[in-house]
Write a protein that holds these residues in place. Structure first.
Motif, PDB file in Angstrom:
ATOM      1  N   GLU A 457       0.827  -1.208   0.000  1.00 32.73           N
ATOM      2  CA  GLU A 457       0.000   0.000   0.000  1.00 32.73           C
ATOM      3  C   GLU A 457       0.860   1.256   0.000  1.00 32.73           C
ATOM      4  O   GLU A 457       0.554   2.237  -0.685  1.00 32.73           O
ATOM      5  CB  GLU A 457      -0.931  -0.012   1.207  1.00 32.73           C
ATOM      6  N   VAL A 458       1.952   1.227   0.762  1.00 35.59           N
ATOM      7  CA  VAL A 458       2.850   2.378   0.794  1.00 35.59           C
ATOM      8  C   VAL A 458       3.566   2.516  -0.549  1.00 35.59           C
ATOM      9  O   VAL A 458       3.752   3.631  -1.060  1.00 35.59           O
ATOM     10  CB  VAL A 458       3.870   2.241   1.945  1.00 35.59           C
ATOM     11  N   THR A 459       3.938   1.390  -1.142  1.00 36.88           N
ATOM     12  CA  THR A 459       4.579   1.428  -2.456  1.00 36.88           C
ATOM     13  C   THR A 459       3.669   2.082  -3.486  1.00 36.88           C
ATOM     14  O   THR A 459       4.098   2.935  -4.276  1.00 36.88           O
ATOM     15  CB  THR A 459       4.934   0.000  -2.912  1.00 36.88           C
ATOM     16  N   GLY A 560       9.398   9.582  -1.563  1.00 31.79           N
ATOM     17  CA  GLY A 560       9.935   8.368  -0.966  1.00 31.79           C
ATOM     18  C   GLY A 560      10.577   7.431  -1.964  1.00 31.79           C
ATOM     19  O   GLY A 560      10.780   6.259  -1.681  1.00 31.79           O
ATOM     20  N   CYS A 561      10.886   7.929  -3.150  1.00 27.86           N
ATOM     21  CA  CYS A 561      11.597   7.177  -4.189  1.00 27.86           C
ATOM     22  C   CYS A 561      10.824   5.968  -4.693  1.00 27.86           C
ATOM     23  O   CYS A 561      11.277   4.825  -4.544  1.00 27.86           O
ATOM     24  CB  CYS A 561      12.980   6.770  -3.713  1.00 27.86           C
ATOM     25  N   PRO A 562       9.655   6.163  -5.315  1.00 27.20           N
ATOM     26  CA  PRO A 562       8.961   5.031  -5.934  1.00 27.20           C
ATOM     27  C   PRO A 562       9.714   4.483  -7.144  1.00 27.20           C
ATOM     28  O   PRO A 562       9.556   3.316  -7.499  1.00 27.20           O
ATOM     29  CB  PRO A 562       7.616   5.634  -6.356  1.00 27.20           C
ATOM     30  N   LEU A 563      10.524   5.309  -7.792  1.00 21.08           N
ATOM     31  CA  LEU A 563      11.355   4.875  -8.904  1.00 21.08           C
ATOM     32  C   LEU A 563      12.818   4.955  -8.490  1.00 21.08           C
ATOM     33  O   LEU A 563      13.207   5.850  -7.727  1.00 21.08           O
ATOM     34  CB  LEU A 563      11.134   5.763 -10.137  1.00 21.08           C
ATOM     35  N   PRO A 564      13.649   4.042  -8.974  1.00 22.38           N
ATOM     36  CA  PRO A 564      15.085   4.165  -8.687  1.00 22.38           C
ATOM     37  C   PRO A 564      15.625   5.426  -9.345  1.00 22.38           C
ATOM     38  O   PRO A 564      15.240   5.770 -10.467  1.00 22.38           O
ATOM     39  CB  PRO A 564      15.685   2.898  -9.310  1.00 22.38           C
ATOM     40  N   SER A 565      16.513   6.115  -8.664  1.00 22.04           N
ATOM     41  CA  SER A 565      17.026   7.371  -9.212  1.00 22.04           C
ATOM     42  C   SER A 565      17.731   7.166 -10.539  1.00 22.04           C
ATOM     43  O   SER A 565      17.759   8.073 -11.388  1.00 22.04           O
ATOM     44  CB  SER A 565      17.971   8.036  -8.200  1.00 22.04           C
ATOM     45  N   ALA A 566      18.285   5.972 -10.766  1.00 27.55           N
ATOM     46  CA  ALA A 566      18.959   5.693 -12.037  1.00 27.55           C
ATOM     47  C   ALA A 566      18.013   5.860 -13.213  1.00 27.55           C
ATOM     48  O   ALA A 566      18.422   6.258 -14.306  1.00 27.55           O
ATOM     49  CB  ALA A 566      19.541   4.278 -12.028  1.00 27.55           C
ATOM     50  N   ALA A 567      16.730   5.569 -13.015  1.00 30.93           N
ATOM     51  CA  ALA A 567      15.756   5.668 -14.106  1.00 30.93           C
ATOM     52  C   ALA A 567      15.506   7.106 -14.513  1.00 30.93           C
ATOM     53  O   ALA A 567      14.950   7.359 -15.598  1.00 30.93           O
ATOM     54  CB  ALA A 567      14.440   5.019 -13.690  1.00 30.93           C
ATOM     55  N   LEU A 568      15.897   8.062 -13.672  1.00 36.01           N
ATOM     56  CA  LEU A 568      15.628   9.465 -13.940  1.00 36.01           C
ATOM     57  C   LEU A 568      16.847  10.180 -14.504  1.00 36.01           C
ATOM     58  O   LEU A 568      16.806  11.392 -14.725  1.00 36.01           O
ATOM     59  CB  LEU A 568      15.171  10.161 -12.654  1.00 36.01           C
ATOM     60  N   MET A 569      17.919   9.443 -14.742  1.00 35.58           N
ATOM     61  CA  MET A 569      19.130  10.049 -15.264  1.00 35.58           C
ATOM     62  C   MET A 569      19.024  10.264 -16.775  1.00 35.58           C
ATOM     63  O   MET A 569      18.454   9.435 -17.486  1.00 35.58           O
ATOM     64  CB  MET A 569      20.340   9.162 -14.957  1.00 35.58           C
ATOM     65  N   GLU A 692      11.077  -1.234  -4.552  1.00 34.48           N
ATOM     66  CA  GLU A 692      10.623  -0.699  -3.267  1.00 34.48           C
ATOM     67  C   GLU A 692      11.763   0.000  -2.550  1.00 34.48           C
ATOM     68  O   GLU A 692      12.092  -0.285  -1.425  1.00 34.48           O
ATOM     69  CB  GLU A 692      10.088  -1.824  -2.377  1.00 34.48           C
ATOM     70  N   ARG A 693      12.381   0.948  -3.256  1.00 35.39           N
ATOM     71  CA  ARG A 693      13.488   1.672  -2.655  1.00 35.39           C
ATOM     72  C   ARG A 693      12.974   2.602  -1.573  1.00 35.39           C
ATOM     73  O   ARG A 693      12.146   3.455  -1.820  1.00 35.39           O
ATOM     74  CB  ARG A 693      14.207   2.498  -3.727  1.00 35.39           C
ATOM     75  N   LEU A 694      13.449   2.412  -0.362  1.00 36.23           N
ATOM     76  CA  LEU A 694      13.006   3.245   0.748  1.00 36.23           C
ATOM     77  C   LEU A 694      14.029   4.332   0.996  1.00 36.23           C
ATOM     78  O   LEU A 694      15.150   4.282   0.535  1.00 36.23           O
ATOM     79  CB  LEU A 694      12.828   2.381   2.004  1.00 36.23           C
ATOM     80  N   TRP A 695      13.616   5.315   1.733  1.00 32.45           N
ATOM     81  CA  TRP A 695      14.462   6.484   1.963  1.00 32.45           C
ATOM     82  C   TRP A 695      15.537   6.185   3.002  1.00 32.45           C
ATOM     83  O   TRP A 695      15.470   6.536   4.155  1.00 32.45           O
ATOM     84  CB  TRP A 695      13.607   7.666   2.426  1.00 32.45           C
ATOM     85  N   GLY A 696      16.565   5.512   2.556  1.00 25.25           N
ATOM     86  CA  GLY A 696      17.708   5.286   3.409  1.00 25.25           C
ATOM     87  C   GLY A 696      17.414   4.426   4.618  1.00 25.25           C
ATOM     88  O   GLY A 696      18.143   4.434   5.585  1.00 25.25           O
ATOM     89  N   ALA A 708      -0.909   5.233  11.212  1.00 20.75           N
ATOM     90  CA  ALA A 708      -2.201   5.877  11.025  1.00 20.75           C
ATOM     91  C   ALA A 708      -2.401   6.272   9.585  1.00 20.75           C
ATOM     92  O   ALA A 708      -3.500   6.180   9.040  1.00 20.75           O
ATOM     93  CB  ALA A 708      -2.290   7.117  11.931  1.00 20.75           C
ATOM     94  N   GLY A 709      -1.288   6.704   8.944  1.00 21.90           N
ATOM     95  CA  GLY A 709      -1.394   7.084   7.538  1.00 21.90           C
ATOM     96  C   GLY A 709      -1.771   5.905   6.675  1.00 21.90           C
ATOM     97  O   GLY A 709      -2.550   6.028   5.726  1.00 21.90           O
ATOM     98  N   VAL A 710      -1.241   4.715   6.999  1.00 21.21           N
ATOM     99  CA  VAL A 710      -1.593   3.518   6.227  1.00 21.21           C
ATOM    100  C   VAL A 710      -3.067   3.213   6.386  1.00 21.21           C
ATOM    101  O   VAL A 710      -3.767   2.885   5.436  1.00 21.21           O
ATOM    102  CB  VAL A 710      -0.735   2.322   6.680  1.00 21.21           C
ATOM    103  N   GLN A 711      -3.591   3.336   7.612  1.00 25.27           N
ATOM    104  CA  GLN A 711      -5.003   3.048   7.833  1.00 25.27           C
ATOM    105  C   GLN A 711      -5.891   4.010   7.066  1.00 25.27           C
ATOM    106  O   GLN A 711      -6.904   3.627   6.493  1.00 25.27           O
ATOM    107  CB  GLN A 711      -5.311   3.137   9.336  1.00 25.27           C
ATOM    108  N   GLN A 712      -5.477   5.269   7.008  1.00 24.88           N
ATOM    109  CA  GLN A 712      -6.290   6.239   6.291  1.00 24.88           C
ATOM    110  C   GLN A 712      -6.388   5.894   4.811  1.00 24.88           C
ATOM    111  O   GLN A 712      -7.392   6.168   4.170  1.00 24.88           O
ATOM    112  CB  GLN A 712      -5.681   7.635   6.450  1.00 24.88           C
TER     113      GLN A 712
END
Length: 760
Positions: A457-459, A560-569, A692-696, A708-712
Motif C-alpha cells: 500500500e505504501v509502495t 519516498g523514491c517510488p522509482l530508482p534514481s537511475a531511471a531518472l538520469m 521498493e526503494r526506501l528512503w535510506g 495511522a497514515g496507512v489506515q487512512q
C-alpha cells in the motif's frame, strides 16, 4: 570564491611557485611517507585526491555537441575513463559539489548569471543566423550538468559529497583533516587556505597525469608574507565575500606608497604590481603589531568595512583553525523544522551530503531553492521558460514536503524563496512561492510514512504521490509494464505537453521516439548522428526536457523514491543529438512513424503504446495536441526578418501572443490554473530494477503516525480517477488503440481526435 588576480600573479610574476608535478609520483611519495608514519590514519585509504567537481565540469564535458541538450551516454563514458586513469595510478578520488548558494554570495551569483545570460543570447543569435553550433568562446555547459554529474560519479562507485556551505571551504577542510595528497580544482582560494597542495585541473594532462602545483610556501617567500597572512591579502585584493570595489581605496593607497618606496618596482604587469603593493602593506602592519586574526587598525576602515574584512578572513580559517572571536558561527535552524519530524530533517541532510537527493535540503533546511542558467532563447516568445513550465510541479513538491492538506491550509502558511534564472528575470529579489497540495484520494500522507514505511500500500501511495505532482496518475498502469526510464520519460513529456500549449504532435513524437530509440544505441552510434542544421527551437526543447528530469528527481525524492534514481538520469532517456535528429525528422513531414523509429518493429510498438497513453491523458485534460509540421529545415541564410516571422516552426502561437505578454499559458491546468505573473505571488546507485526503494531505511515501520497514515489510505485505488480493479505492485498491461494514416500523416484513432465534453 576566488582571489582577484592572485593566480594570474603566480603564473606571470612568480613562476617559481608554479611547479610541474606528476600526480603518480606524488601519490607514490605520499604512500611511502604514510608507510613510515605509524601514527597516520591514512593507511587504509591510500593516497587521496580531493576533486572540486564544479571546477572540473568544463574539463570533463569534452563531447562534440553541447547545444542540443547534452550527449549524456558519451559523457558518462568520459567520466569513466577519467576515473580509471587515476585509480590505475593508485589514487583514490573524493568529489565535492556545490550544494548551496550562501546568501552572503548571492549578489556574486546573480552577477555571474546575468553574464552567462548574455553569452546565451549570443549563442542563439549565432544559431538563428548560421544554423550551427558556435565555436570559439561561445560555449555553455549543457543544462543540468552540475545536477546529474554527482549521480554519474556515484554510479561509477566514487565517493561524492554535496556541500552544506561554501564548497571550497569543505574541500579544503576535508583535505587538511584527511591528510590528502592535494586538491584538484581551478580556484585561487585553494592557494590561500592552509590545506593540502593545490593542483590545477586546467593544466592537467591526462595522458601522463602531470599538472601544475601552486606552491603557497614559495608564493609567501616571494611576497614576504606568512601563510597565516594570506587571508588578509586575499580580502584586500577582492573575493566573493569582500568585493574588489569595497577595498579599492585601500589598494590605491598601497600602490601609491609602493611606487614611492620602490622606484624600480618588480618587472611584471600592473596587475602583479598590485599584489606586491598590498603584500607590503600587510607586511608593514605585521612588523608593527603582533600577528593575529584581527583587522589592522591603521587601515582606518569604518566599522562596517572592518566587520566585512573579519568575515572575509574568517571564511579562510578551517575548522581547526578558527578562533572564537572570528568564528561566532552557529548552525542555523532548519527553515521548516516545525513542519517535519527530526528524522526527516536528519535523513534529508544525510541524503544531501551523500549527493543522493535533490532540492529537498534547500527547501526544508534553507527555505530557498535556485536554478542556474538554461539554454533558452529570449527571442522565442512561444515556449515558456523552464522556470515557469515547472513551477506548478515545484509548488506541489513543496506542498508534499510541508504537509499541506487538501484545503491548501497549513500552520504559518510556509513559503519558499525561488531564485530561478530565465530571460527577463532581473533577479533583484527571490520570488516568494506558495506551496499547493497534491491531489490524492486520501488524507495527505506524512513524510515519515512515505520515506520510512514499507508494504504494497505504501509502495502504491509513493508512486501515486509522484505521478500526482505531474498530474499524470493515469500512468500508474504502465508501472512494471514498461521500463522505469520510459515511464519517467512519458510522465515528463506528458507534463510538458500539458503545460506548454504551443507544442505540437511533432514535438511530442520527437521526445518519445528518441527516448525509445536511445535504449538500443551506444554512445559511439550517438556520436555519429549527423545534423544537417541546428534549430534554435529544438535546442530550447532539449534543455527544457533535461531540466524536467531534475524536477522528476526532486519529486521522486519527496515521494519516498517510488522509482530508482537511475531511471531518472538523462543517459537513460535523452541524448541531445538523437533528439535533434528526431525533431528535424518529425517536422520535415515524415509520412510514417516507422521512420522515426529506425524501422525497428519492437521500438515502433513501444512508441505507439506511449503515444497512445499521452493522447489519452491529453483528451482527459481537454488538451488538443495538433499536428504542426515544419515545411522544411531552417536555412543558414535565414534573415532576421524571417526569423521574427517564423521562429523555426512554420506556425504562430495562438492569437499571436507570447508568454511575456500573457504571463500564463492559454489554458491553465492542475491546481489553480496557469502561471500568475511574478508580481501576483509576492504575497506569494540504486539497483535499476529495484521496486521498493526506501528512503535510506531498511523498510521498518514508521511508528504510530505512519501507521495511522496507512489506515487512512488502506482502501484507496491507485487508479482512482479511472476506477476498475488494479494490482498495486504490477498493473496489467493495457491494450491500446492502433494508429491509422490519413491525409498523408499518421494520426491517432478518431476516438481521441476530439476533446471531451465539458464536465467529463
Amino acid at each position: 570564491m576566488g582571489v582577484k588576480g592572485l593566480q594570474y600573479f603566480m603564473d606571470q610574476c612568480c613562476p617559481e611557485a608554479c611547479v610541474t608535478v606528476n600526480l603518480r609520483q606524488v601519490a607514490r611519495d605520499h604512500a611511502a611517507k604514510i608507510q613510515g608514519d605509524s601514527t597516520s590514519t591514512a593507511h587504509n585509504t591510500g593516497p587521496t585526491l580531493v576533486v572540486d567537481g564544479m571546477a572540473c565540469l568544463r574539463h570533463w564535458y569534452s563531447c562534440k555537441d553541447w547545444m542540443c541538450g547534452g550527449q549524456w551516454k558519451e559523457y558518462v563514458d568520459v567520466l569513466k575513463r577519467w576515473v580509471e586513469a587515476f585509480t590505475s595510478a593508485g589514487i583514490r578520488l573524493v568529489f565535492f559539489f556545490d550544494g548551496v548558494v550562501e546568501e552572503k554570495k548571492r549578489a556574486v551569483w546573480v552577477k555571474r548569471r546575468h553574464r552567462v545570460n548574455g553569452d546565451i543570447s549570443k549563442i542563439f543569435c549565432h544559431v538563428r543566423k548560421y544554423g550551427e553550433q558556435p565555436g570559439g568562446n561561445l560555449f555553455c555547459l549543457p543544462s543540468g550538468l552540475a545536477t546529474f554529474t554527482p549521480f554519474a560519479l556515484r554510479s561509477l562507485n566514487q565517493e561524492v559529497f554535496c556541500s552544506v556551505q561554501e564548497a571550497d571551504y569543505e574541500i579544503a577542510d576535508y583535505a587538511r583533516q584527511n591528510n590528502c595528497i592535494g586538491i584538484l580544482g581551478q580556484d585561487s582560494d585553494f592557494i590561500v587556505y592552509d590545506s593540502a597542495p593545490y593542483f590545477s585541473v586546467g593544466k592537467l594532462w591526462m595522458k601522463n597525469l602531470t599538472t601544475v602545483m601552486y606552491d603557497r610556501q614559495k608564493l609567501c617567500q616571494n611576497i614576504g608574507l606568512t601563510i597565516t597572512q594570506l587571508p588578509l591579502l586575499a580580502c584586500l585584493l577582492g573575493t566573493d565575500v569582500v568585493s574588489e570595489e569595497k577595498m579599492q581605496h585601500v589598494r590605491n593607497d598601497a600602490i601609491e606608497t609602493y611606487m614611492k618606496n620602490n622606484p624600480a618596482p618588480h618587472g611584471c604587469a600592473p596587475q602583479g604590481q598590485v599584489v606586491y603593493a598590498v603584500s607590503q602593506l600587510v607586511s608593514r602592519w605585521c612588523s608593527r603589531e603582533e600577528e593575529s586574526d584581527a583587522v589592522p587598525q591603521f587601515l582606518g576602515l569604518p566599522a562596517h568595512q572592518t566587520d566585512l574584512l573579519k568575515k572575509g578572513i574568517c571564511a579562510y580559517r578551517l575548522s581547526e583553525q578558527r578562533s572564537p572571536e572570528l568564528d561566532g558561527l552557529t548552525a542555523p535552524s532548519p527553515a521548516f523544522e516545525r513542519h517535519v519530524s527530526p528524522e526527516i530533517l536528519k535523513a534529508c541532510r544525510e541524503k544531501h551530503v551523500a549527493a543522493e537527493g535533490f532540492m529537498l535540503y534547500s527547501v526544508l533546511c534553507e527555505g530557498v531553492t535556485d536554478c542556474s542558467n538554461t539554454l533558452e532563447d529570449e527571442e522565442d516568445g512561444e515556449i515558456l521558460p523552464q522556470a515557469l513550465v515547472y513551477k506548478p510541479c515545484r509548488r506541489r513538491i513543496y506542498g508534499l514536503l510541508l504537509l499541506l492538506g487538501q484545503d491548501g491550509q497549513s500552520v504559518d502558511c510556509p513559503t519558499i524563496k525561488e531564485w530561478f534564472v530565465f530571460p527577463g528575470n532581473p533577479l533583484k529579489e527571490p520570488e516568494v512561492v506558495h506551496p499547493v497540495p497534491i491531489c490524492l484520494p486520501c488524507d495527505q500522507p506524512s513524510l515519515d510514512l512515505l520515506w520510512f514505511s514499507s508494504g504494497p500500500e505504501v509502495t502504491a501511495l509513493r508512486l501515486t504521490a509522484f505521478l500526482s505532482i505531474f498530474d499524470c496518475t493515469e500512468l500508474f498502469n504502465l508501472y512494471g509494464v514498461v521500463e522505469d526510464a520510459l515511464l519517467a520519460a512519458l510522465c515528463l513529456v506528458t507534463y510538458i505537453i500539458l503545460q506548454v500549449q504551443t507544442l505540437s504532435q511533432e514535438d511530442a513524437d520527437a521526445y518519445l521516439s528518441q527516448a525509445v530509440c536511445l535504449r538500443l544505441k551506444t554512445s559511439q552510434e550517438l556520436q555519429q548522428i549527423e545534423l544537417p542544421v541546428l534549430c534554435s527551437r529544438a535546442v530550447q526543447l532539449g534543455s527544457l526536457y533535461v531540466r524536467g528530469l531534475s524536477h522528476l528527481l526532486g519529486a521522486n525524492s519527496a515521494s519516498g523514491c517510488p522509482l530508482p534514481s537511475a531511471a531518472l538520469m538523462p543517459w537513460h532517456s535523452f541524448d541531445g543529438r538523437l533528439f535533434h535528429s528526431k525533431y528535424l525528422l518529425a517536422h520535415s513531414g515524415a509520412e510514417k512513424p516507422e521512420l522515426l523509429m529506425d524501422s525497428d518493429p519492437s521500438c515502433l510498438s513501444l512508441f505507439l503504446q506511449l503515444r497512445e497513453k499521452l493522447a489519452e491523458i491529453c483528451m482527459r485534460r481537454g488538451r488538443v495536441l495538433q499536428s504542426r509540421p515544419k515545411v522544411s529545415p531552417p536555412s543558414p541564410q535565414t534573415t532576421p526578418e524571417d526569423e521574427r516571422r517564423d521562429r523555426h516552426t512554420g506556425w504562430s502561437p495562438v492569437g499571436g501572443e507570447s508568454w511575456r505578454g500573457r504571463g500564463e499559458t492559454s489554458r491553465g491546468h492542475g491546481h489553480g490554473g496557469g502561471w500568475p505573473d511574478r508580481g501576483e505571488e509576492r504575497s506569494d546507485g540504486t539497483e535499476y530494477g529495484h521496486r521498493e526503494r526506501l528512503w535510506g531505511r531498511g523498510g521498518g515501520g514508521g511508528g504510530g503516525h505512519a501507521g495511522a497514515g496507512v489506515q487512512q489510505c488502506h482502501s484507496f485505488s491507485p487508479e482512482w480517477r479511472d476506477g476498475g480493479p488494479q494490482n498495486a505492485t504490477r498493473p496489467q498491461k493495457q491494450s491500446g488503440g492502433r494508429p491509422r494514416r490519413g491525409r498523408g500523416r499518421y494520426q491517432l484513432a478518431p476516438r481521441w481526435s476530439q476533446p471531451p465534453a465539458p464536465g467529463t
